[in-house]
Design a protein around this motif. Structure first.
Motif, PDB file in Angstrom:
ATOM      1  N   ASP A 140       0.826  -1.216   0.000  1.00  0.00           N
ATOM      2  CA  ASP A 140       0.000   0.000   0.000  1.00  0.00           C
ATOM      3  C   ASP A 140       0.862   1.269   0.000  1.00  0.00           C
ATOM      4  N   HIS A 141       0.527   2.197  -0.910  1.00  0.00           N
ATOM      5  CA  HIS A 141       1.303   3.430  -1.056  1.00  0.00           C
ATOM      6  C   HIS A 141       0.541   4.673  -0.609  1.00  0.00           C
ATOM      7  N   GLU A 142      -0.606   4.482   0.055  1.00  0.00           N
ATOM      8  CA  GLU A 142      -1.345   5.641   0.576  1.00  0.00           C
ATOM      9  C   GLU A 142      -0.430   6.443   1.513  1.00  0.00           C
ATOM     10  N   GLY A 161      12.747  -8.374  -1.081  1.00  0.00           N
ATOM     11  CA  GLY A 161      12.970  -7.155  -1.840  1.00  0.00           C
ATOM     12  C   GLY A 161      11.863  -6.170  -1.495  1.00  0.00           C
ATOM     13  N   LYS A 162      11.667  -5.174  -2.329  1.00  0.00           N
ATOM     14  CA  LYS A 162      10.618  -4.186  -2.041  1.00  0.00           C
ATOM     15  C   LYS A 162       9.256  -4.828  -2.287  1.00  0.00           C
ATOM     16  N   PRO A 163       8.347  -4.790  -1.302  1.00  0.00           N
ATOM     17  CA  PRO A 163       7.078  -5.517  -1.475  1.00  0.00           C
ATOM     18  C   PRO A 163       6.345  -5.172  -2.768  1.00  0.00           C
ATOM     19  N   CYS A 164       6.262  -3.883  -3.158  1.00  0.00           N
ATOM     20  CA  CYS A 164       5.470  -3.553  -4.354  1.00  0.00           C
ATOM     21  C   CYS A 164       6.099  -4.132  -5.621  1.00  0.00           C
ATOM     22  N   HIS A 165       7.397  -4.352  -5.635  1.00  0.00           N
ATOM     23  CA  HIS A 165       8.031  -4.996  -6.791  1.00  0.00           C
ATOM     24  C   HIS A 165       7.962  -6.520  -6.668  1.00  0.00           C
ATOM     25  N   ILE A 204       2.676   2.172   4.029  1.00  0.00           N
ATOM     26  CA  ILE A 204       2.974   0.842   4.599  1.00  0.00           C
ATOM     27  C   ILE A 204       4.134   0.206   3.828  1.00  0.00           C
ATOM     28  N   CYS A 205       4.113   0.269   2.489  1.00  0.00           N
ATOM     29  CA  CYS A 205       5.295  -0.106   1.699  1.00  0.00           C
ATOM     30  C   CYS A 205       6.177   1.139   1.661  1.00  0.00           C
ATOM     31  N   ARG A 206       7.298   1.064   2.352  1.00  0.00           N
ATOM     32  CA  ARG A 206       8.068   2.287   2.626  1.00  0.00           C
ATOM     33  C   ARG A 206       9.237   2.451   1.664  1.00  0.00           C
ATOM     34  N   HIS A 207       9.360   3.660   1.156  1.00  0.00           N
ATOM     35  CA  HIS A 207      10.387   4.012   0.174  1.00  0.00           C
ATOM     36  C   HIS A 207      11.094   5.277   0.608  1.00  0.00           C
ATOM     37  N   ASN A 208      12.373   5.387   0.281  1.00  0.00           N
ATOM     38  CA  ASN A 208      13.081   6.661   0.381  1.00  0.00           C
ATOM     39  C   ASN A 208      14.424   6.514  -0.307  1.00  0.00           C
TER      40      ASN A 208
HETATM   41 ZN   LIG Z   1       6.291   0.214  -2.627  1.00  0.00          ZN
END
Ligand SMILES: [Zn+2]
Length: 395
Positions: free
Chosen positions: A304-306, A349-353, A314-318
């Motif tokens: 989730d990218h909300e 890895g990154k959950p969204c990928h 929740i899926c955290r990026h930076n």
């Molecule tokens: Zn993500």
């Protein structure tokens, strides 16, 4: 009833060292580069290790890993000892009890986020993201454990056993934690990753929770945090800070823990926006889907990218390597009739990928064997392929 014998710990270490040597070497080298950039010398940290009292299983596993990987015992011991102080797991955990799922089973999710304590943030910060792998363990009584670890780590970020006990943990960002300098006298304090692993030697969540609560009462964890043991009866939620512990047995409904306490909420750092954003978003997702909560839904929640994509989703990026971002996720549905057939889904890895590519995630049962899992998930190559800070865009 701690049942894992020293022989099997040593052999597990040998196997891990053989299969994972490059990934372990990368994690240990990056660990030292990060600490040295922050002004901590390798020799002085190794010099303090005699104060650390790991249990026998951990000592044996590290010895085996060293023998087959060629990485020295002091380096592996330092990596396992200081990680809990310098690189605590951030993470989001979400859970649904049987009354809220169509199957009637408990479902538990952890998104594992890293990196870095505040001491390590700065210009010289090294690009250290730990390589995550799937880890197997078999206790002397035959209990099988499957979870996710950093290569070279003896403990678990999250996992399940074939008796249907699932576990996960994270750090709580309290005001006291924020105001404390890194405290090297806490070498003896408990490591949550080890507590999770030890909890999974028990056949149900009550026994696991009691045993680990007992340990936390005797000696606090290195940093404040949450520890959970779930089974088909619900989940035992443990919250532990430096001088207090609270527990809850949740038998129905849903729950989420971002990096804060709920029972001990007065301790939370009110300026930790990411925790508040993820807590509210996760609660909304769970409530909106109440009655319809399946593993597919949890796989979606994990991406989730909300409020983002960024540190508050929740899926955290930076793009800044010193920030805590998501590195893996695990969803576990505990089969209340046949625990060894509990469905588990892991992405590295990154959950969204990783969830969006068949090579980045795998479905197993809690009774799966090590041979059932392709090498890419056990040697770090899946993680390397799907770790990215760039958010996933559907084609
Ligand atoms: Zn993500």
């Amino acid at each position: 009833m701690l049942v894992s014998v020293s022989g099997s710990s040593y052999e597990r270490g040998v196997l891990a060292g053989r299969q994972l040597a490059p990934a372990i070497r990368a994690n240990v080298e990056n660990f030292w580069i990060s600490l040295e950039a922050a002004g901590f010398s390798r020799s002085s940290l190794i010099g303090r290790l005699d104060q650390w009292k790991p249990d026998e299983n951990q000592i044996d596993e590290i010895s085996g890993m060293s023998k087959s990987s060629g990485i020295s015992v002091p380096d592996l011991r330092a990596f396992n000892c200081y990680k809990k102080i310098f690189f605590p797991d951030e993470c989001t955990m979400m859970m649904a009890m049987g009354d809220t799922t169509p199957s009637g089973n408990t479902i538990y999710l952890k998104n594992s986020d890293k990196v870095g304590g505040k001491e390590l943030v700065g210009e010289k910060y090294h690009s250290f993201k730990e390589i995550n792998v799937i880890k197997f363990e078999k206790a002397e009584d035959g209990t099988r454990i499957i979870g996710v670890s950093a290569a070279g780590e003896t403990g678990l970020k999250m996992g399940i056993n074939d008796k249907g006990v699932a576990t996960g943990s994270n750090i709580s960002r309290t005001t006291e934690l924020k105001n404390r300098k890194v405290d090297l006298t806490r070498i003896r304090a408990l490591d949550r990753a080890e507590l999770l692993r030890r909890g999974l030697y028990y056949p149900n969540a009550l026994q696991a929770g009691k045993a680990i609560l007992d340990e936390i009462l005797e000696n606090p964890m290195a940093t404040p945090g949450n520890v959970h043991f779930a089974d088909s009866s619900g989940v035992y939620l443990l919250e532990g800070s430096y001088d207090r512990v609270a527990t809850q047995h949740l038998k129905e409904g849903v729950a989420i823990r971002a990096n804060g306490f709920v029972l001990l909420r007065d301790l939370n750092d009110p300026n930790d926006i990411s925790t508040q954003a993820r807590y509210i978003r996760g609660t909304t997702l769970l409530q909106e889907n109440r009655g319809n909560l399946t593993t597919d839904k949890f796989v979606q929640f994990s991406q989730d990218h909300e409020n983002g994509p960024g540190l508050n989703s929740i899926c955290r990026h930076n793009p800044d390597y010193s920030k805590e971002t998501s590195l893996s996720a695990m969803v576990m549905e505990i089969d209340r009739n046949s625990p060894a057939n509990s469905q588990i889904r892991i992405c590295l890895g990154k959950p969204c990928h990783a969830w969006n590519n068949p090579a980045g995630n795998i479905s197993l049962t809690a009774g799966a064997r090590i041979e059932d899992v392709p090498d890419a998930y056990k040697n770090g190559s899946a993680w390397k392929q799907f770790y990215s800070e760039i958010p996933y865009q559907a084609a």
